[in-house]
Design a protein around this motif. Structure first.
Motif, PDB file in Angstrom:
ATOM      1  N   THR A  24       0.831  -1.212   0.000  1.00  0.00           N
ATOM      2  CA  THR A  24       0.000   0.000   0.000  1.00  0.00           C
ATOM      3  C   THR A  24       0.862   1.257   0.000  1.00  0.00           C
ATOM      4  N   HIS A  25       2.036   1.178   0.619  1.00  0.00           N
ATOM      5  CA  HIS A  25       2.911   2.352   0.706  1.00  0.00           C
ATOM      6  C   HIS A  25       3.430   2.773  -0.676  1.00  0.00           C
ATOM      7  N   ILE A  26       3.893   1.830  -1.468  1.00  0.00           N
ATOM      8  CA  ILE A  26       4.430   2.176  -2.791  1.00  0.00           C
ATOM      9  C   ILE A  26       3.353   2.846  -3.654  1.00  0.00           C
ATOM     10  N   PRO A  27       2.132   2.309  -3.735  1.00  0.00           N
ATOM     11  CA  PRO A  27       1.086   3.030  -4.477  1.00  0.00           C
ATOM     12  C   PRO A  27       0.787   4.416  -3.901  1.00  0.00           C
ATOM     13  N   ASP A  28       0.904   4.579  -2.576  1.00  0.00           N
ATOM     14  CA  ASP A  28       0.707   5.902  -1.977  1.00  0.00           C
ATOM     15  C   ASP A  28       1.769   6.889  -2.457  1.00  0.00           C
ATOM     16  N   VAL A  29       3.015   6.434  -2.554  1.00  0.00           N
ATOM     17  CA  VAL A  29       4.091   7.299  -3.050  1.00  0.00           C
ATOM     18  C   VAL A  29       3.830   7.646  -4.520  1.00  0.00           C
ATOM     19  N   ALA A  31       1.016   7.793  -5.971  1.00  0.00           N
ATOM     20  CA  ALA A  31      -0.182   8.641  -6.051  1.00  0.00           C
ATOM     21  C   ALA A  31       0.126  10.122  -5.855  1.00  0.00           C
ATOM     22  N   THR A  32       1.329  10.442  -5.392  1.00  0.00           N
ATOM     23  CA  THR A  32       1.713  11.853  -5.256  1.00  0.00           C
ATOM     24  C   THR A  32       1.851  12.517  -6.627  1.00  0.00           C
ATOM     25  N   GLY A  33       2.004  11.708  -7.677  1.00  0.00           N
ATOM     26  CA  GLY A  33       2.186  12.243  -9.019  1.00  0.00           C
ATOM     27  C   GLY A  33       3.605  12.686  -9.321  1.00  0.00           C
ATOM     28  N   ASP A  37       7.016   5.485 -12.033  1.00  0.00           N
ATOM     29  CA  ASP A  37       6.937   4.060 -11.729  1.00  0.00           C
ATOM     30  C   ASP A  37       7.838   3.740 -10.546  1.00  0.00           C
ATOM     31  N   ALA A  38       7.736   2.491 -10.094  1.00  0.00           N
ATOM     32  CA  ALA A  38       8.562   2.037  -8.972  1.00  0.00           C
ATOM     33  C   ALA A  38       8.911   0.575  -9.169  1.00  0.00           C
ATOM     34  N   ARG A  39      10.047   0.185  -8.638  1.00  0.00           N
ATOM     35  CA  ARG A  39      10.491  -1.210  -8.660  1.00  0.00           C
ATOM     36  C   ARG A  39      10.873  -1.598  -7.233  1.00  0.00           C
ATOM     37  N   PHE A  40      10.282  -2.696  -6.744  1.00  0.00           N
ATOM     38  CA  PHE A  40      10.527  -3.189  -5.385  1.00  0.00           C
ATOM     39  C   PHE A  40      11.343  -4.463  -5.488  1.00  0.00           C
ATOM     40  N   ASP A  67      12.338  17.189  -6.023  1.00  0.00           N
ATOM     41  CA  ASP A  67      12.352  18.221  -4.983  1.00  0.00           C
ATOM     42  C   ASP A  67      10.948  18.493  -4.447  1.00  0.00           C
ATOM     43  N   ALA A  68       9.953  18.484  -5.326  1.00  0.00           N
ATOM     44  CA  ALA A  68       8.565  18.692  -4.895  1.00  0.00           C
ATOM     45  C   ALA A  68       8.121  17.552  -3.985  1.00  0.00           C
ATOM     46  N   TYR A  69       8.546  16.335  -4.286  1.00  0.00           N
ATOM     47  CA  TYR A  69       8.222  15.195  -3.419  1.00  0.00           C
ATOM     48  C   TYR A  69       8.809  15.417  -2.025  1.00  0.00           C
TER      49      TYR A  69
END
Length: 104
Positions: A24-29, A31-33, A37-40, A67-69
């Motif tokens: 759930t955490h990776i999709p939350d990150v 979702a910030t826009g 993508d992400a790789r775990f 930087d915005a993140y």
């Protein structure tokens, strides 16, 4: 493009809960826009201190997105993990700038 890499060693006692939380955490990150993508991944190393080590690599299109993140989202999202796993995880973050991609 930039890679924001988070490496975490999680204690055996919290391992299953951590894996569930990351789903759930990776999709939350994402979702910030700020990331495309992400790789775990599991880090294939045997730690002397025990536990299991993982890496999440988030791809950002620009330095401005990264930087915005940090400014808008990172404190809240990091706090969630610290509340859940504070004494059971050890992590560090790395930034990478992609110079060139090569494909086989």
């Amino acid at each position: 493009m930039y890679i924001y890499s988070v490496t975490i060693n999680i204690a055996d006692s919290a391992h299953e809960e951590f894996l569930s939380w990351m789903k759930t955490h990776i999709p939350d990150v994402l979702a910030t826009g700020k990331f495309t993508d992400a790789r775990f991944s599991q880090v294939l190393v045997e730690e002397e201190t025990g536990g299991t080590t993982y890496s999440v690599q988030y791809t950002a299109k620009s330095r401005a997105d990264l930087d915005a993140y940090y400014e808008e989202d990172a404190p809240r999202l990091r706090e969630e993990g610290m509340k859940k796993f504070a004494d059971k995880m050890l992590g560090f973050r790395t930034e990478l700038k992609i110079i060139e991609d090569f494909k086989a």
